[in-house]
Write a protein that holds these residues in place. Structure first.
Motif, PDB file in Angstrom:
ATOM      1  N   HIS A  40       0.896  -1.098   0.048  1.00  0.00           N
ATOM      2  CA  HIS A  40       0.330   0.390  -0.321  1.00  0.00           C
ATOM      3  C   HIS A  40       0.986   1.261   0.036  1.00  0.00           C
ATOM      4  CE1 HIS A  40      -3.129  -1.976   1.014  1.00  0.00           C
ATOM      5  NE2 HIS A  40      -3.297  -2.591   2.186  1.00  0.00           N
ATOM      6  N   HIS A  43      -0.462   4.786  -1.475  1.00  0.00           N
ATOM      7  CA  HIS A  43      -1.915   4.898  -0.685  1.00  0.00           C
ATOM      8  C   HIS A  43      -1.077   6.400   0.070  1.00  0.00           C
ATOM      9  CE1 HIS A  43      -5.264   5.019   2.331  1.00  0.00           C
ATOM     10  NE2 HIS A  43      -5.939   4.674   1.496  1.00  0.00           N
ATOM     11  N   ASP A  44      -1.927   7.151   0.301  1.00  0.00           N
ATOM     12  CA  ASP A  44      -1.908   8.139   1.050  1.00  0.00           C
ATOM     13  C   ASP A  44      -1.621   8.515   2.626  1.00  0.00           C
ATOM     14  OD1 ASP A  44      -4.372   8.597   1.497  1.00  0.00           O
ATOM     15  OD2 ASP A  44      -4.881  10.650   0.736  1.00  0.00           O
ATOM     16  N   GLN A  45      -2.098   7.361   3.178  1.00  0.00           N
ATOM     17  CA  GLN A  45      -2.519   6.933   4.401  1.00  0.00           C
ATOM     18  C   GLN A  45      -0.996   5.991   4.850  1.00  0.00           C
ATOM     19  OE1 GLN A  45      -6.705   7.509   4.786  1.00  0.00           O
ATOM     20  NE2 GLN A  45      -6.337   8.065   7.064  1.00  0.00           N
ATOM     21  N   CYS A  46      -1.024   5.197   3.922  1.00  0.00           N
ATOM     22  CA  CYS A  46       0.132   4.239   4.125  1.00  0.00           C
ATOM     23  C   CYS A  46       0.783   5.176   4.912  1.00  0.00           C
ATOM     24  CB  CYS A  46       0.918   3.604   2.908  1.00  0.00           C
ATOM     25  SG  CYS A  46       2.079   2.917   3.301  1.00  0.00           S
ATOM     26  N   ALA A 118      -9.823  -0.238   4.620  1.00  0.00           N
ATOM     27  CA  ALA A 118      -7.737  -1.038   5.608  1.00  0.00           C
ATOM     28  C   ALA A 118      -8.014  -2.420   5.441  1.00  0.00           C
ATOM     29  CB  ALA A 118      -7.181  -0.848   6.518  1.00  0.00           C
ATOM     30  N   TRP A 122      -3.754  -4.316   7.340  1.00  0.00           N
ATOM     31  CA  TRP A 122      -2.989  -3.273   7.974  1.00  0.00           C
ATOM     32  C   TRP A 122      -3.772  -2.938   9.344  1.00  0.00           C
ATOM     33  CZ3 TRP A 122      -3.392   1.480   4.110  1.00  0.00           C
ATOM     34  CH2 TRP A 122      -2.928   2.088   4.402  1.00  0.00           C
TER      35      TRP A 122
END
Length: 153
Positions: A40, A43-46, A118, A122
């Motif tokens: 991930h 992904h901007d929140q990874c 998620a 995660w």
């Protein structure tokens, strides 16, 4: 936690409940973090950089726990708390550094909040991180506010 435990009983509890536990937790958390970052990473929140941060925490914590196990705890078990004031001061400083590392962990993980949708890996990682954070905070509190205070009294 029973307040009437002897220093030796308290140390035995810390070793089994926290030192052994952190040694189990961190390798698995690092493995899960690497997997989440691999899959991930875009992904901007990874939590990119989390696995490396956990690896740094593991190394710091391992060195810290070894100093306690090999130097400080044997002194305290022999009733030499007053002579241990310098090592206790070092351990308190390192505890503060562990707290800073936990703050960085919170920043990397949006305070350990998995994003909507998620994957299982995660979510498992974040459950483990929340447990690790709670364990480490309890561990530090028990040493700073119970064991060290009674040793220096």
């Amino acid at each position: 936690m029973n307040p009437t435990l002897s220093p030796s009983e308290l140390i035995a509890h810390i070793l089994s409940r926290y030192h052994d536990r952190h040694r189990q937790q961190l390798p698995e958390l690092i493995r899960l973090a690497r997997r989440v970052e691999q899959v991930h990473g875009g992904h901007d929140q990874c939590p990119n950089g989390l696995a490396d941060h956990l690896q740094d925490m593991q190394q710091e914590l391992e060195g810290h726990m070894l100093k306690e196990e090999q130097v400080l705890f044997p002194l305290l078990q022999r009733g030499m708390g007053r002579q241990a004031s310098a090592p206790i001061q070092v351990m308190r400083l390192e505890h503060d550094q562990h707290g800073e590392a936990l703050e960085r962990l919170s920043l990397l993980t949006d305070d350990i909040s998995a994003p909507e949708g998620a994957c299982n890996t995660w979510r498992t990682l974040y459950r483990g991180l929340a447990e690790f954070r709670e364990d480490l905070l309890q561990h530090i509190h028990l040493e700073n506010d119970v064991l060290f205070v009674s040793a220096l009294a």
